[in-house]
Design a protein around this motif. Structure first.
Motif, PDB file in Angstrom:
ATOM      1  N   GLY A  21      32.228 -40.248  18.228  1.00 36.18           N
ATOM      2  CA  GLY A  21      32.717 -38.940  18.667  1.00 36.18           C
ATOM      3  C   GLY A  21      34.232 -38.882  18.627  1.00 36.18           C
ATOM      4  N   LEU A  24      38.428 -34.899  21.940  1.00 32.88           N
ATOM      5  CA  LEU A  24      39.604 -35.305  22.729  1.00 32.88           C
ATOM      6  C   LEU A  24      39.411 -36.649  23.408  1.00 32.88           C
ATOM      7  CD1 LEU A  24      40.908 -32.173  24.583  1.00 32.88           C
ATOM      8  CD2 LEU A  24      41.407 -33.053  22.328  1.00 32.88           C
ATOM      9  N   ALA A  25      38.210 -36.861  23.974  1.00 32.64           N
ATOM     10  CA  ALA A  25      37.993 -38.102  24.717  1.00 32.64           C
ATOM     11  C   ALA A  25      38.035 -39.298  23.775  1.00 32.64           C
ATOM     12  CB  ALA A  25      36.654 -38.043  25.454  1.00 32.64           C
ATOM     13  N   GLU A  44      33.345 -39.933  13.549  1.00 33.20           N
ATOM     14  CA  GLU A  44      33.260 -38.503  13.861  1.00 33.20           C
ATOM     15  C   GLU A  44      32.247 -37.846  12.927  1.00 33.20           C
ATOM     16  OE1 GLU A  44      34.013 -36.095  15.970  1.00 33.20           O
ATOM     17  OE2 GLU A  44      33.265 -34.630  14.533  1.00 33.20           O
ATOM     18  N   ALA A  45      31.290 -37.127  13.532  1.00 32.34           N
ATOM     19  CA  ALA A  45      30.233 -36.493  12.735  1.00 32.34           C
ATOM     20  C   ALA A  45      30.799 -35.438  11.782  1.00 32.34           C
ATOM     21  CB  ALA A  45      29.202 -35.861  13.661  1.00 32.34           C
ATOM     22  N   ARG A  50      38.829 -28.513  12.384  1.00 32.01           N
ATOM     23  CA  ARG A  50      37.710 -27.592  12.564  1.00 32.01           C
ATOM     24  C   ARG A  50      37.844 -26.880  13.903  1.00 32.01           C
ATOM     25  NH1 ARG A  50      37.622 -31.016  16.088  1.00 32.01           N
ATOM     26  NH2 ARG A  50      36.058 -32.595  16.488  1.00 32.01           N
ATOM     27  N   ARG A  52      36.455 -25.336  17.332  1.00 29.21           N
ATOM     28  CA  ARG A  52      35.408 -25.715  18.289  1.00 29.21           C
ATOM     29  C   ARG A  52      35.340 -24.669  19.391  1.00 29.21           C
ATOM     30  NH1 ARG A  52      33.469 -30.413  17.849  1.00 29.21           N
ATOM     31  NH2 ARG A  52      32.642 -30.416  19.960  1.00 29.21           N
ATOM     32  N   GLY A  55      38.110 -22.985  25.398  1.00 32.42           N
ATOM     33  CA  GLY A  55      39.107 -22.016  25.843  1.00 32.42           C
ATOM     34  C   GLY A  55      40.513 -22.388  25.411  1.00 32.42           C
ATOM     35  N   PHE A  57      42.745 -24.140  26.725  1.00 29.00           N
ATOM     36  CA  PHE A  57      43.675 -24.028  27.845  1.00 29.00           C
ATOM     37  C   PHE A  57      43.526 -25.303  28.664  1.00 29.00           C
ATOM     38  CE2 PHE A  57      44.838 -22.515  32.090  1.00 29.00           C
ATOM     39  CZ  PHE A  57      45.930 -21.692  31.828  1.00 29.00           C
ATOM     40  N   ARG A 107      42.071 -26.186  19.234  1.00 30.45           N
ATOM     41  CA  ARG A 107      41.419 -27.460  18.936  1.00 30.45           C
ATOM     42  C   ARG A 107      41.526 -27.761  17.444  1.00 30.45           C
ATOM     43  NH1 ARG A 107      37.844 -29.452  22.822  1.00 30.45           N
ATOM     44  NH2 ARG A 107      37.718 -31.209  21.369  1.00 30.45           N
ATOM     45  N   ARG A 131      26.664 -41.061  14.380  1.00 30.49           N
ATOM     46  CA  ARG A 131      26.046 -42.298  14.853  1.00 30.49           C
ATOM     47  C   ARG A 131      24.791 -42.006  15.666  1.00 30.49           C
ATOM     48  NH1 ARG A 131      27.572 -45.915  11.833  1.00 30.49           N
ATOM     49  NH2 ARG A 131      26.914 -47.471  13.349  1.00 30.49           N
ATOM     50  N   ASP A 252      32.933 -35.301  27.942  1.00 31.80           N
ATOM     51  CA  ASP A 252      31.760 -34.464  28.224  1.00 31.80           C
ATOM     52  C   ASP A 252      30.465 -35.264  28.181  1.00 31.80           C
ATOM     53  OD1 ASP A 252      33.214 -32.195  28.546  1.00 31.80           O
ATOM     54  OD2 ASP A 252      32.280 -31.068  26.916  1.00 31.80           O
ATOM     55  N   GLY A 264      38.042 -29.186  31.585  1.00 31.04           N
ATOM     56  CA  GLY A 264      37.189 -30.100  30.822  1.00 31.04           C
ATOM     57  C   GLY A 264      37.984 -31.043  29.927  1.00 31.04           C
ATOM     58  N   MET A 265      39.004 -30.506  29.263  1.00 30.40           N
ATOM     59  CA  MET A 265      39.801 -31.369  28.379  1.00 30.40           C
ATOM     60  C   MET A 265      40.618 -32.364  29.204  1.00 30.40           C
ATOM     61  SD  MET A 265      40.968 -28.897  25.275  1.00 30.40           S
ATOM     62  CE  MET A 265      41.399 -27.404  26.129  1.00 30.40           C
TER      63      MET A 265
HETATM   64  C1  LIG Z   1      32.671 -22.079  26.464  1.00 31.49           C
HETATM   65  C2  LIG Z   1      33.538 -23.273  26.778  1.00 31.49           C
HETATM   66  C3  LIG Z   1      34.880 -23.072  27.071  1.00 31.49           C
HETATM   67  C4  LIG Z   1      35.684 -24.164  27.392  1.00 31.49           C
HETATM   68  N1  LIG Z   1      36.998 -23.939  27.722  1.00 31.49           N
HETATM   69  C5  LIG Z   1      37.761 -24.965  28.108  1.00 31.49           C
HETATM   70  C6  LIG Z   1      39.129 -24.761  28.469  1.00 31.49           C
HETATM   71  O1  LIG Z   1      39.681 -23.666  28.389  1.00 31.49           O
HETATM   72  N2  LIG Z   1      39.835 -25.836  28.908  1.00 31.49           N
HETATM   73  C7  LIG Z   1      39.295 -27.088  28.988  1.00 31.49           C
HETATM   74  O2  LIG Z   1      39.992 -28.011  29.412  1.00 31.49           O
HETATM   75  N3  LIG Z   1      38.026 -27.317  28.605  1.00 31.49           N
HETATM   76  C8  LIG Z   1      37.253 -26.293  28.162  1.00 31.49           C
HETATM   77  N4  LIG Z   1      35.972 -26.527  27.779  1.00 31.49           N
HETATM   78  C9  LIG Z   1      35.456 -27.906  27.808  1.00 31.49           C
HETATM   79  C10 LIG Z   1      36.044 -28.752  26.693  1.00 31.49           C
HETATM   80  O3  LIG Z   1      35.826 -28.143  25.444  1.00 31.49           O
HETATM   81  C11 LIG Z   1      35.387 -30.143  26.726  1.00 31.49           C
HETATM   82  O4  LIG Z   1      35.430 -30.624  28.045  1.00 31.49           O
HETATM   83  C12 LIG Z   1      36.082 -31.124  25.800  1.00 31.49           C
HETATM   84  O5  LIG Z   1      35.980 -30.684  24.472  1.00 31.49           O
HETATM   85  C13 LIG Z   1      35.439 -32.495  25.943  1.00 31.49           C
HETATM   86  O6  LIG Z   1      35.933 -33.361  24.964  1.00 31.49           O
HETATM   87  P1  LIG Z   1      34.995 -34.510  24.379  1.00 31.49           P
HETATM   88  O7  LIG Z   1      35.847 -35.276  23.460  1.00 31.49           O
HETATM   89  O8  LIG Z   1      34.318 -35.205  25.489  1.00 31.49           O
HETATM   90  O9  LIG Z   1      33.840 -33.751  23.598  1.00 31.49           O
HETATM   91  P2  LIG Z   1      33.968 -32.862  22.288  1.00 31.49           P
HETATM   92  O10 LIG Z   1      35.265 -32.178  22.221  1.00 31.49           O
HETATM   93  O11 LIG Z   1      32.710 -32.041  22.262  1.00 31.49           O
HETATM   94  O12 LIG Z   1      33.932 -33.920  21.102  1.00 31.49           O
HETATM   95  C14 LIG Z   1      32.770 -34.608  20.756  1.00 31.49           C
HETATM   96  C15 LIG Z   1      32.889 -34.999  19.290  1.00 31.49           C
HETATM   97  O13 LIG Z   1      31.798 -35.851  18.951  1.00 31.49           O
HETATM   98  C16 LIG Z   1      31.310 -35.493  17.673  1.00 31.49           C
HETATM   99  N5  LIG Z   1      29.924 -35.953  17.643  1.00 31.49           N
HETATM  100  C17 LIG Z   1      28.836 -35.393  18.214  1.00 31.49           C
HETATM  101  N6  LIG Z   1      27.742 -36.160  18.020  1.00 31.49           N
HETATM  102  C18 LIG Z   1      28.161 -37.236  17.314  1.00 31.49           C
HETATM  103  C19 LIG Z   1      27.496 -38.404  16.817  1.00 31.49           C
HETATM  104  N7  LIG Z   1      26.195 -38.584  17.053  1.00 31.49           N
HETATM  105  N8  LIG Z   1      28.220 -39.312  16.139  1.00 31.49           N
HETATM  106  C20 LIG Z   1      29.543 -39.109  15.915  1.00 31.49           C
HETATM  107  N9  LIG Z   1      30.218 -38.036  16.343  1.00 31.49           N
HETATM  108  C21 LIG Z   1      29.544 -37.110  17.062  1.00 31.49           C
HETATM  109  C22 LIG Z   1      31.485 -33.989  17.597  1.00 31.49           C
HETATM  110  O14 LIG Z   1      31.539 -33.550  16.267  1.00 31.49           O
HETATM  111  C23 LIG Z   1      32.814 -33.806  18.347  1.00 31.49           C
HETATM  112  O15 LIG Z   1      33.918 -33.839  17.481  1.00 31.49           O
HETATM  113  C24 LIG Z   1      35.137 -25.476  27.414  1.00 31.49           C
HETATM  114  C25 LIG Z   1      33.806 -25.673  27.060  1.00 31.49           C
HETATM  115  C26 LIG Z   1      33.002 -24.590  26.756  1.00 31.49           C
HETATM  116  C27 LIG Z   1      31.553 -24.815  26.397  1.00 31.49           C
END
Ligand SMILES: Cc1cc2nc3c(=O)[nH]c(=O)nc-3n(C[C@H](O)[C@H](O)[C@H](O)COP(=O)(O)OP(=O)(O)OC[C@H]3O[C@@H](n4cnc5c(N)ncnc54)[C@H](O)[C@@H]3O)c2cc1C
Length: 346
Positions: A21, A24-25, A44-45, A50, A52, A55, A57, A107, A131, A252, A264-265
């Motif tokens: 994945g 951001l995390a 990364e899938a 791209r 996403r 928000g 923010f 994003r 993965r 997440d 969330g970010m």
């Molecule tokens: C409607 C909505 C609005 C939001 N607004 C905000 C906001 O304004 N501010 C804020 O802070 N947060 C916001 N969030 C939350 C925020 O988007 C997430 O908390 C943040 O993106 C989490 O980051 P992450 O890296 O954990 O997950 P993600 O950003 O979802 O990244 C996961 C990555 O893993 C990849 N992936 C998935 N499955 C696999 C696999 N099997 N193998 C390899 N790669 C894979 C995906 O392609 C993706 O790139 C919002 C969420 C939603 C649903």
């Protein structure tokens, strides 16, 4: 005493961390580990850049966390909104300021910058690599929310040239909400969380959801400027809150806070930072993998339990008719304890 092999780098002597994945995390964790010379591969899938559903923010993360991860420079030219206004079905409820300015950046831009930073620091980022979920030593699960049946749909799109009355506009509808914030140039990101209605589909999806929510004024405003069609994204099939699933997770994949918090970010960055010491120790052979899992579970409970519970309660009130009426009355009278409420979800 163990001797260092001739010419071996510190990196070559450490166990490699694999991260599934590249959001951001995963990417910020990879950057932070590379700064400690831990060998890292991110799978990364998808492909960068791209759009996403988000928000875009970022509020609540401490700058020291971004520094420790080595990703602060990726936000250098981000907008720093501070003012916000809340509307209920197109009626202004209140205006206020955040105690600390947020960051606003797409994003599309941020994830690509982070991926480049990981590569610049000597990490590998493998795009188009999905993965399978497995709990294996050395694998960190950073693949975002757990796919499952859920009642929500998230929609987002960029609009060009929209006038805004503050850095963040939040619009409450009947059972969902939309946030607007300006990102790069004249682009405004509009992103909403709605209860899923399978009858609403196709091209006019966003406007149809806005109208169903009673947000006709907002829909007209957005229609009066141009939508960047390529930025439209939708996501459904998820639940908010703790995600479960076991294994070593960050972001997440561990817990998803209701999006109205804009946190969330920040949680993704914070959980990545919390994972640095345990993974660094495992990589050096100074900690067991079981020890890493136990420590990460302990850290995420301690850091996120209160804000996930508080945000779930607040969102329940916000999306309920009587709760909305109360919030509107308090907001208009200037009695809404905005900052104490905000501190519960930080
Ligand atoms: C409607 C909505 C609005 C939001 N607004 C905000 C906001 O304004 N501010 C804020 O802070 N947060 C916001 N969030 C939350 C925020 O988007 C997430 O908390 C943040 O993106 C989490 O980051 P992450 O890296 O954990 O997950 P993600 O950003 O979802 O990244 C996961 C990555 O893993 C990849 N992936 C998935 N499955 C696999 C696999 N099997 N193998 C390899 N790669 C894979 C995906 O392609 C993706 O790139 C919002 C969420 C939603 C649903």
């Amino acid at each position: 005493m163990a001797r260092w092999p001739e010419g071996a780098s510190v990196t070559a002597l450490k166990n490699e961390v694999h991260i599934a994945g590249g959001g951001l995390a995963g990417l910020s964790l990879a950057a932070g580990l590379r700064r400690r010379e831990v060998p890292v591969v991110v799978h990364e899938a998808g492909h960068y850049p791209r759009h996403r559903v988000c928000g875009e923010f970022i509020s609540g993360v401490d700058e020291a966390v971004l520094d420790e991860l080595g990703v602060a420079a990726c936000l250098d030219d981000a907008r720093r909104p501070r003012s916000l206004s809340w509307y209920r079905r197109d009626r202004l409820v209140m205006r206020d300021e955040l105690p600390v300015a947020a960051w606003a950046i797409s994003r599309h831009c941020l994830d690509q910058r982070l991926a480049r930073e990981v590569v610049r620091l000597g990490g590998r980022v493998v795009e188009g690599s999905r993965r399978p979920r497995e709990a294996r030593e050395g694998l960190v699960w950073a693949a975002g929310r757990q796919p499952r049946r859920g009642r929500w749909i998230g929609l987002k799109a960029h609009f060009r040239g929209l006038e805004m009355d503050s850095g963040l506009e939040m619009h409450l509808g009947r059972s969902g909400y939309v946030g607007l914030c300006r990102v790069e140039g004249d682009r405004v990101n509009a992103c909403g969380l709605f209860t899923l209605d399978r009858r609403i589909r196709g091209g006019g999806m966003m406007m149809n959801y806005l109208r169903r929510e009673g947000l006709d004024g907002l829909a007209r405003r957005l229609e009066s400027v141009g939508m960047d069609g390529g930025s439209f994204s939708a996501v459904a099939g998820f639940r908010l809150g703790w995600q479960g699933g076991g294994g070593c997770g960050v972001g997440d994949a561990v817990g998803m806070i209701p999006p109205f918090t804009g946190n969330g970010m920040s949680m993704a960055f914070e959980s990545a930072r919390d994972a640095l010491d345990p993974l660094d120790a495992w990589s050096r052979g100074a900690a067991s993998w079981e020890g890493v899992l136990a420590e990460l579970r302990r850290r995420s409970r301690r850091r996120f339990a209160r804000r996930l519970s508080a945000a779930a309660v607040m969102q329940g009130v916000m999306l309920n008719r009587a709760g909305q009426a109360l919030l509107e009355r308090l907001g208009r009278a200037g009695w809404l304890p905005f900052r104490p409420m905000l501190s519960l979800v930080r």
